[in-house]
Design a protein around this motif. Structure first.
Motif, PDB file in Angstrom:
ATOM      1  N   GLU A 185       0.834  -1.196   0.000  1.00  0.00           N
ATOM      2  CA  GLU A 185       0.000   0.000   0.000  1.00  0.00           C
ATOM      3  C   GLU A 185       0.866   1.241   0.000  1.00  0.00           C
ATOM      4  O   GLU A 185       1.920   1.282   0.629  1.00  0.00           O
ATOM      5  CB  GLU A 185      -0.881  -0.043   1.257  1.00  0.00           C
ATOM      6  CG  GLU A 185      -1.948   0.998   1.312  1.00  0.00           C
ATOM      7  CD  GLU A 185      -2.884   0.780   2.494  1.00  0.00           C
ATOM      8  OE1 GLU A 185      -3.913   0.089   2.301  1.00  0.00           O
ATOM      9  OE2 GLU A 185      -2.579   1.284   3.586  1.00  0.00           O
ATOM     10  N   ALA A 186       0.403   2.242  -0.718  1.00  0.00           N
ATOM     11  CA  ALA A 186       1.045   3.559  -0.716  1.00  0.00           C
ATOM     12  C   ALA A 186      -0.046   4.594  -0.502  1.00  0.00           C
ATOM     13  O   ALA A 186      -1.098   4.543  -1.139  1.00  0.00           O
ATOM     14  CB  ALA A 186       1.780   3.810  -2.032  1.00  0.00           C
ATOM     15  N   ILE A 187       0.210   5.528   0.401  1.00  0.00           N
ATOM     16  CA  ILE A 187      -0.775   6.561   0.715  1.00  0.00           C
ATOM     17  C   ILE A 187      -0.217   7.911   0.304  1.00  0.00           C
ATOM     18  O   ILE A 187       0.922   8.252   0.626  1.00  0.00           O
ATOM     19  CB  ILE A 187      -1.129   6.553   2.221  1.00  0.00           C
ATOM     20  CG1 ILE A 187      -1.743   5.189   2.580  1.00  0.00           C
ATOM     21  CG2 ILE A 187      -2.092   7.686   2.549  1.00  0.00           C
ATOM     22  CD1 ILE A 187      -2.007   4.991   4.047  1.00  0.00           C
ATOM     23  N   GLY A 188      -1.022   8.649  -0.443  1.00  0.00           N
ATOM     24  CA  GLY A 188      -0.597   9.954  -0.916  1.00  0.00           C
ATOM     25  C   GLY A 188      -1.704  10.975  -0.785  1.00  0.00           C
ATOM     26  O   GLY A 188      -2.718  10.747  -0.120  1.00  0.00           O
ATOM     27  N   LYS A 189      -1.473  12.093  -1.441  1.00  0.00           N
ATOM     28  CA  LYS A 189      -2.460  13.179  -1.413  1.00  0.00           C
ATOM     29  C   LYS A 189      -2.506  13.816  -2.794  1.00  0.00           C
ATOM     30  O   LYS A 189      -1.538  13.777  -3.548  1.00  0.00           O
ATOM     31  CB  LYS A 189      -2.083  14.207  -0.355  1.00  0.00           C
ATOM     32  CG  LYS A 189      -0.698  14.781  -0.536  1.00  0.00           C
ATOM     33  CD  LYS A 189      -0.292  15.635   0.647  1.00  0.00           C
ATOM     34  CE  LYS A 189       1.164  16.079   0.475  1.00  0.00           C
ATOM     35  NZ  LYS A 189       1.624  16.861   1.616  1.00  0.00           N
ATOM     36  N   ALA A 190      -3.657  14.390  -3.101  1.00  0.00           N
ATOM     37  CA  ALA A 190      -3.851  15.020  -4.407  1.00  0.00           C
ATOM     38  C   ALA A 190      -4.598  16.329  -4.236  1.00  0.00           C
ATOM     39  O   ALA A 190      -5.417  16.480  -3.319  1.00  0.00           O
ATOM     40  CB  ALA A 190      -4.615  14.088  -5.345  1.00  0.00           C
TER      41      ALA A 190
END
Length: 175
Positions: free
Chosen positions: A83-88
């Motif tokens: 899993e990778a968590i990011g923001k946009a």
């Protein structure tokens, strides 16, 4: 670790929030309808997703008005979920399907929606800052072949090498 690979892959795009030449993001975009889980139907292969199956992207609102991005896929090689968590955030007008996404510090990459089922928000065609990035996304793990072909025809007409797409397997119930 593949998560680091996801981050480094996006890091390689280093703050590149442009739109590919002669490609237009969709207009009349409604973020509230786009939120939720999307299944990756097809993609161009990159180190940050290499070998992953059952890939999903989940989009949720952040308190700061941005979007929380959770990318998840299964590694058959490692027999584990990654899993990778990011923001946009929108690059400009929030009714235009052009966002910038970050999984690694202050570095952002383009997330450009170039086709979308505007009636039901059931499928989307997404690119990055250039024609090396392409994803077919859907609300379900499979799309009718006619829909996939229509999206691939659009991508091909825009100069994408659709013969290089990898079609993603979705066989796990908890992905």
């Amino acid at each position: 670790m593949r998560i680091v690979g996801w981050m480094l892959g996006l890091f390689a795009l280093t703050a590149c929030t442009t739109v590919p030449e002669n490609v237009d993001p969709i207009k009349e975009f409604e973020l509230s309808r786009y939120l939720g889980t999307w299944y990756e139907i097809a993609r161009f292969e990159h180190s940050f997703e290499a070998g992953l199956t059952d890939v999903t992207a989940k989009y949720q609102m952040r308190e700061d008005g941005g979007v929380r991005v959770i990318n998840r896929g299964y590694s058959p090689e490692k027999k584990q979920w990654e899993e990778a968590i990011g923001k946009a955030y929108f690059v400009g007008d929030p009714t235009i399907g052009h966002l910038k996404v970050s999984f690694f510090g202050p570095f952002y990459a383009s997330y450009v929606i170039i086709a979308l089922d505007k009636t039901n928000y059931q499928y989307a065609l997404v690119t990055g800052p250039n024609r090396d990035y392409l994803w077919v996304l859907a609300r379900t793990p499979q799309l009718p072949e006619s829909t996939v072909m229509s999206l691939l025809d659009k991508a091909s007409a825009l100069g994408y090498n659709t013969d290089s797409l990898i079609f993603v397997s979705h066989s796990r119930n908890d992905g």
